[in-house]
Motif scaffolding. Structure first.
Motif: not given
Length: 179
Positions: A8-13, A52-57
Motif C-alpha cells: 500500500k505504501r509503495l502504491r501510494i508513493k 513490476q507495475c510499480m517499477g520495482t522487483d
C-alpha cells in the motif's frame, strides 16, 4: 511478514489508486484491497507482476534497508502533562517504543512524581538537568541533584520524585521502552 501495508505504501508513493494498480496488473480492485489489508496473499508470480507495475522487483521490495532517521528536532517532540502527578513528559524520539531504548525529558514540579513503575526486564538511566530529585528503587531512596545521574536495573518498583521547591528536569532513558 505483512506485505500488505508495504504494498500500500509503495502504491501510494507511486500515486496510484487501487483501481489503477488493479487495471495495470489485470487484477480486481477488491483483490488489491484484500492484499493490502493482509486478507489475501498473492502468489509469487502475482506479486512479481504487481511490483513490476510499480517499477520495482522482489529483491528491492523485500530489502528492509530503510533510511534511518538520525536527527530529531524540536517539532518531533511529543509532550504530555499530568496535572495529578505534577509532571510533564517530553518524548524526544517519535515511536521510540519500537526501539531498544526510550529517552524522555521529564519535568517535575515541586512535589511532582513519575508514575510508580512495576518491576520489568531492563535498565534505566537518568541525568538531572536541573533541580533535586529522589530516586526510589524498591524500598530505598537515593538523592540526586543537578549534574548527577542515576542508573539501576528495573527489577524492583521504581519512580522519581521532586522533593525540592523548584522545578526539576531529568533526561531519562529506559530500556526496554516503558514510558
Amino acid at each position: 511478514m505483512e506485505i500488505g501495508s508495504k504494498l500500500k505504501r509503495l502504491r501510494i508513493k507511486n500515486n496510484l489508486t487501487q483501481e489503477e494498480l488493479a487495471d495495470r496488473c489485470e487484477l480486481s480492485k477488491g483483490f488489491i484491497s484484500q492484499i493490502e489489508r493482509d486478507l489475501a496473499s498473492p502468489s509469487i508470480s502475482t506479486l512479481f507482476d504487481i511490483l513490476q507495475c510499480m517499477g520495482t522487483d522482489l529483491k528491492e521490495f523485500f530489502n528492509d534497508e530503510t533510511d534511518e532517521e538520525i536527527v530529531f528536532r524540536e517539532e518531533d517532540i511529543f509532550v504530555k502533562e499530568n496535572k495529578d502527578d505534577k509532571n510533564i513528559i517530553n518524548w524526544l524520539v517519535p515511536n521510540s517504543q519500537k526501539n531498544i531504548m526510550e529517552p524522555i525529558i521529564i519535568e517535575l514540579l515541586p512535589n511532582g512524581t513519575s508514575y510508580v513503575d512495576t518491576p520489568h526486564e531492563g535498565e534505566e538511566f537518568g541525568y538531572v538537568l536541573s533541580g533535586n530529585i529522589s530516586v526510589f528503587v524498591g524500598s530505598k531512596e537515593y538523592k540526586a541533584k543537578k549534574n548527577e545521574c542515576f542508573y539501576y536495573k528495573a527489577n524492583q518498583p521504581h519512580f522519581i520524585k521532586n522533593r525540592g521547591k523548584s522545578k526539576a528536569t531529568v533526561l531519562w532513558v529506559c530500556t526496554p521502552p516503558n514510558f
